[in-house]
Design a protein around this motif. Sequence first.
Motif, PDB file in Angstrom:
ATOM      1  N   VAL A 186     -36.624   9.258 -21.060  1.00  0.00           N
ATOM      2  CA  VAL A 186     -35.459   8.635 -21.685  1.00  0.00           C
ATOM      3  C   VAL A 186     -35.401   8.968 -23.175  1.00  0.00           C
ATOM      4  O   VAL A 186     -34.335   9.281 -23.714  1.00  0.00           O
ATOM      5  N   ARG A 187     -36.546   8.904 -23.824  1.00  0.00           N
ATOM      6  CA  ARG A 187     -36.591   9.253 -25.257  1.00  0.00           C
ATOM      7  C   ARG A 187     -36.107  10.673 -25.484  1.00  0.00           C
ATOM      8  O   ARG A 187     -35.314  10.955 -26.379  1.00  0.00           O
ATOM      9  N   ALA A 224     -32.390  10.920 -25.093  1.00  0.00           N
ATOM     10  CA  ALA A 224     -31.631  10.429 -26.255  1.00  0.00           C
ATOM     11  C   ALA A 224     -31.639  11.455 -27.378  1.00  0.00           C
ATOM     12  O   ALA A 224     -30.680  11.566 -28.153  1.00  0.00           O
ATOM     13  N   VAL A 258     -28.721  14.064 -28.003  1.00  0.00           N
ATOM     14  CA  VAL A 258     -27.401  13.738 -28.567  1.00  0.00           C
ATOM     15  C   VAL A 258     -27.215  14.423 -29.914  1.00  0.00           C
ATOM     16  O   VAL A 258     -28.046  14.280 -30.814  1.00  0.00           O
ATOM     17  N   SER A 314     -23.461  15.787 -31.065  1.00  0.00           N
ATOM     18  CA  SER A 314     -22.101  15.591 -31.578  1.00  0.00           C
ATOM     19  C   SER A 314     -21.618  14.142 -31.435  1.00  0.00           C
ATOM     20  O   SER A 314     -20.692  13.730 -32.130  1.00  0.00           O
ATOM     21  N   GLY A 315     -22.230  13.405 -30.535  1.00  0.00           N
ATOM     22  CA  GLY A 315     -21.751  12.035 -30.296  1.00  0.00           C
ATOM     23  C   GLY A 315     -20.508  11.991 -29.420  1.00  0.00           C
ATOM     24  O   GLY A 315     -19.894  10.939 -29.256  1.00  0.00           O
ATOM     25  N   ARG A 316     -20.178  13.132 -28.860  1.00  0.00           N
ATOM     26  CA  ARG A 316     -19.004  13.200 -27.973  1.00  0.00           C
ATOM     27  C   ARG A 316     -19.340  12.525 -26.644  1.00  0.00           C
ATOM     28  O   ARG A 316     -20.401  12.743 -26.075  1.00  0.00           O
ATOM     29  N   ARG A 317     -18.404  11.735 -26.150  1.00  0.00           N
ATOM     30  CA  ARG A 317     -18.608  11.023 -24.880  1.00  0.00           C
ATOM     31  C   ARG A 317     -17.636  11.554 -23.838  1.00  0.00           C
ATOM     32  O   ARG A 317     -16.450  11.713 -24.114  1.00  0.00           O
ATOM     33  N   ALA A 322     -16.432  10.700 -19.904  1.00  0.00           N
ATOM     34  CA  ALA A 322     -16.504   9.846 -18.710  1.00  0.00           C
ATOM     35  C   ALA A 322     -16.379  10.716 -17.477  1.00  0.00           C
ATOM     36  O   ALA A 322     -15.629  11.701 -17.465  1.00  0.00           O
ATOM     37  N   VAL A 339     -30.738   6.222 -16.445  1.00  0.00           N
ATOM     38  CA  VAL A 339     -30.547   6.792 -17.773  1.00  0.00           C
ATOM     39  C   VAL A 339     -31.490   7.973 -17.860  1.00  0.00           C
ATOM     40  O   VAL A 339     -32.688   7.830 -17.596  1.00  0.00           O
ATOM     41  N   PHE A 362     -27.234  13.401 -22.856  1.00  0.00           N
ATOM     42  CA  PHE A 362     -27.709  12.073 -22.484  1.00  0.00           C
ATOM     43  C   PHE A 362     -26.751  11.535 -21.431  1.00  0.00           C
ATOM     44  O   PHE A 362     -25.538  11.595 -21.591  1.00  0.00           O
ATOM     45  N   THR A 407     -25.888   8.242 -18.752  1.00  0.00           N
ATOM     46  CA  THR A 407     -26.150   6.980 -18.062  1.00  0.00           C
ATOM     47  C   THR A 407     -25.188   6.902 -16.889  1.00  0.00           C
ATOM     48  O   THR A 407     -24.027   7.284 -17.001  1.00  0.00           O
ATOM     49  N   PRO A 423     -20.131   6.989 -14.698  1.00  0.00           N
ATOM     50  CA  PRO A 423     -21.135   7.680 -15.522  1.00  0.00           C
ATOM     51  C   PRO A 423     -20.532   8.142 -16.847  1.00  0.00           C
ATOM     52  O   PRO A 423     -19.321   8.376 -16.938  1.00  0.00           O
ATOM     53  N   VAL A 424     -21.374   8.288 -17.826  1.00  0.00           N
ATOM     54  CA  VAL A 424     -20.924   8.850 -19.102  1.00  0.00           C
ATOM     55  C   VAL A 424     -21.973   9.835 -19.605  1.00  0.00           C
ATOM     56  O   VAL A 424     -23.173   9.559 -19.579  1.00  0.00           O
ATOM     57  N   VAL A 426     -23.182  11.828 -22.921  1.00  0.00           N
ATOM     58  CA  VAL A 426     -23.079  11.794 -24.378  1.00  0.00           C
ATOM     59  C   VAL A 426     -23.692  13.074 -24.912  1.00  0.00           C
ATOM     60  O   VAL A 426     -24.884  13.329 -24.709  1.00  0.00           O
TER      61      VAL A 426
END
Lengths: 313, 313, 313, 313
Positions: free
Chosen positions: C37-38, C41, C44, C46-49, C51, C145, C291, C293, C309-310, C312
């Motif tokens: 999981v670490r 994370a 990540v 760009s922070g683009r999400r 769906a 995740v 990333f 979830t 689901p998303v 990231v």
Amino acid sequence: MSLPAEFHALAKRVNNWGRWGADDEIGTLNLLTPGVVREAAATVRSGRRVALALPLRQDGVQTGLIPGRVNPLHTMTAINQEIFGPGTVAVSDDAVTMGLQAATHWDGLTHVSHSGRLYNNRPADSVTAHGGATVLGIEKAPPIVSRGVLLDVARARREDSGGPGRLPAGHTVTPEDLDAAEELAGTRVRPGDIVLVRTGQIQHYLAGDRDAYAFPSPGLSVRTPEWFHARDVAAVAVDTLTFEIFPPEIDGLWMPVHALHLVEMGMIQGQNWNLEELAGACAEENRYAFFLTAMAEPFVGGAGTPVAPVAVL
Amino acid sequence: MSLPAEFHALAKRVNNWGRWGADDEIGTLNLLTPGVVREAAATVRSGRRVALALPLRQDGVQTGLIPGRVNPLHTMTAINQEIFGPGTVAVSDDAVTMGLQAATHWDGLTHVSHSGRLYNNRPADSVTAHGGATVLGIEKAPPIVSRGVLLDVARARREDSGGPGRLPAGHTVTPEDLDAAEELAGTRVRPGDIVLVRTGQIQHYLAGDRDAYAFPSPGLSVRTPEWFHARDVAAVAVDTLTFEIFPPEIDGLWMPVHALHLVEMGMIQGQNWNLEELAGACAEENRYAFFLTAMAEPFVGGAGTPVAPVAVL
Amino acid sequence: MSLPAEFHALAKRVNNWGRWGADDEIGTLNLLTPGVVREAAATVRSGRRVALALPLRQDGVQTGLIPGRVNPLHTMTAINQEIFGPGTVAVSDDAVTMGLQAATHWDGLTHVSHSGRLYNNRPADSVTAHGGATVLGIEKAPPIVSRGVLLDVARARREDSGGPGRLPAGHTVTPEDLDAAEELAGTRVRPGDIVLVRTGQIQHYLAGDRDAYAFPSPGLSVRTPEWFHARDVAAVAVDTLTFEIFPPEIDGLWMPVHALHLVEMGMIQGQNWNLEELAGACAEENRYAFFLTAMAEPFVGGAGTPVAPVAVL
Amino acid sequence: MSLPAEFHALAKRVNNWGRWGADDEIGTLNLLTPGVVREAAATVRSGRRVALALPLRQDGVQTGLIPGRVNPLHTMTAINQEIFGPGTVAVSDDAVTMGLQAATHWDGLTHVSHSGRLYNNRPADSVTAHGGATVLGIEKAPPIVSRGVLLDVARARREDSGGPGRLPAGHTVTPEDLDAAEELAGTRVRPGDIVLVRTGQIQHYLAGDRDAYAFPSPGLSVRTPEWFHARDVAAVAVDTLTFEIFPPEIDGLWMPVHALHLVEMGMIQGQNWNLEELAGACAEENRYAFFLTAMAEPFVGGAGTPVAPVAVL
């Protein structure tokens, strides 16, 4: 856009608002008097029973075109569950999700409105999401028991173009058709009767073709509500999905028969009734009147109800 | 653990397996012959109609104790929707999710099994998740029309301890009670009759107390199936949630009457029938036999069905 | 009839029974360690999400061919209801009926069984009508995740015969296809990853043709579970209805990939995931790991679950 | 009757109408920018995952007091069905009926209206029976991913009167309580954060007492929306059924916090989130900020959605 003058003229001629009082919520079901019921019971001769409901199943008559009117989803919530411990009597339970208008059903008086009004001048917005039909709900219906009369239009018209005993898709059932079927029936339709109009269209569904069943469909003409009003019948049911001729007779005037029956006359109406076995029984016994019960399931606030009608000959 | 010898002895005495053939799927509904139906219709005198179903609503009789047997969730899928464009006739539709055994209902023949068997020696595992009752389903039931006889045990026993016209919670309805109620009824129960046994217990629900209604509850004794078998009735319905006395008479023997009726006799049984108005009507007209229709909704594979019965006096 | 020797040979090679203990109920989700999981994370940038779920609607991907797997029926149970009196804040509520496998979903470990067995040698009959999955239920799943890796087979294979960016209906996705897509992705799939395999097939549904979407469908080969097993992935999801190639590769061997993943490996799998936007985003950012979830809704006893689901990036 | 002046004054101070354009349908979820998401991902240290949803089961948190908000009815539509013939791989499927606000959920922006208006001056009557939320529906929500901050008010207030780590039923959570919890958290709440306010009230439900859980309940004060507005958070979720203090602070002013959040601010809010395990994890790791995903299930027209949130520490 609004409804044409022609519709309003028809509406005026069949209107029953106020006829049974300003507070009335059952319309023509008021015609189901003890006397009518007694006479209906007196029609029983052979004791033959004919069920008129289609089986409730997931591959029912709905094709998905009308959102929300879902075919029955029947699921088991328990199967042979020994709820009191191993070796005890075991229980199977089930549940269903279904549209109340999905299968053989009655349209309740709130199923349609026009010009913001329901039967007896009740406001259309009395139907709410949390309460359903807060007036005129199907649970208000008294027990639906009367003389039934089969008007076998398909047989009376000896229609062969639509196949044996079935009207063609484009056939508009007229008052003249009803007259012919009434003559075949050998009895005059009278106040409080419940009339079953047979087109044979349901043969498509019984043969596995629900698209052909849906539409185009033969059905009642916009002129027939006057005929039913003149005879003062309590209710009308048919063996089609659309009830009335579909596509409609008058361009742009959708569902006029629904509006005249439900809103103006305050008369519930039935769809997807299987009249095939009944037609055979009536022809065999050579009589078209019988004892009929077609009880509404008393859904509080219901705009309609599934129904399992039975004719007793 | 298994069922006690006492149960098996009773079972042997009322068993109908094979009586109507090895393939029979309807049990005592075979007793609904044309002759029985004709005689039933002949009981109609006043034409008075009495509905016996409770309203279908979310605050129905289920308290949540039986998982899956959910009270009706009635929702509107359309409210005054002008589906053919602005100004046209508007449509309201609705849908429901409910347990088939949640309200006034018939238990179908697969509702219980014991020792791995259903009525007529069918295997219990013929009930499946995807098909429901693949044999003995409620859709197999013929039209349920017969003479109804109200056995008003509460009235016959003049029970005051449970309140006016209501048996106390601990009252086990015995064959002797049925005899007394039959005498009050002034007619002998005969083959093909549908018997309605009134305890008055449903008054609790009608007064708003569904916990008191649920249990403890008066109900039929394990000795009554023999009485019904001797009279050869087609079906039995009651005005309680549990049908039989609950908690049960014999320690550790749960639901024996269910098992005797459904599995051994092949006899459907009804619960949560509202017999209050009917009791008043019968007392007024001083006769306890009438024409009854109580049609099953033909759920394919159903272990039961909601029912909207009507008595015609 | 039983499963062919070929299947059993494959089964033996990917079997995980006992790997995480005899009582394990989550299979390859055990691979979702804090370390995994670490690292996830840490992907990540760009922070683009994005769906990945399809909208839940009545005209969803189900065509009615699979009874019971009903598209969502969404209804309002209240609309602007002033529950505390006129002029107060008004409430709208809603409810749904839907198949848990109807839309974008995870197949839970009990979704299939073979030879009477579920994952980890649990008996198939541990799934019951009243309890659902009494072992291995979807509610047992830990938070899902991890690092997601898009294997865009449609892009890697530059398939034009099936339209732009879409595999043709008959394309069996092989281990070699996965290798090619992994090379395109520029990252090696590693233990605990969740792999998303894109075929482009969902373009049919997005274009309004759900029949074409359903089948014939490209999908995973019976040889791919070994690939996933070798990489030790936590889960696999795809953009098709059938998951695996359909009709199947080996005549008479239906759903072998389901059986290998769910029963042998104890690996949940996802269907009807919309990977179109994600494919564009990955191509744009030129990286195919992110990333992810994809939380199960914790239905107690669930054989599956809708999932939103998303990714990231 | 209408809402008091006090409410309108509060409303004016927190109003976001027009802030993101006249056509905006997502309100404060606009604050979930790529930058916010990147920073959220950067909070991950241990890789520990904590799920925040309650199990979905029929004995869920709903007591029946709110009609229509039914606990999940989960049923199997197939159990080990060998759909391709005897001896083939067998399939189990399931379905559910549930209120979207029944369990752990997000209230969507149309869940409440006041004075005939929804967020961003949309008319309340844009919510319809057949279409649900035709504007502002939950399917419009972008992926809900952000930094989560636990404001453990129960711990900050060291409340013992309500039991260990639980606020008493009458406790109104004030801005001062939020300040204290923020200080305990050791991080300042910032724009785009999703704030989880813990009262401990859900311990009642977890201990099996859903009546005590329902109400009276501690909850947010009518003064807290200003606090959230000042911090510019994206969303707020709590561990109670009622969200806000119930019965309310101001006599006759029901659900003011709902109206301020949903209608005025355009901020979704969560209820029935289980924050117990999370509180323990945060205390152990001595940090109260984490990566949070809480994806809406994209019900088209939804006034709310079940949610399975996960905190990643």
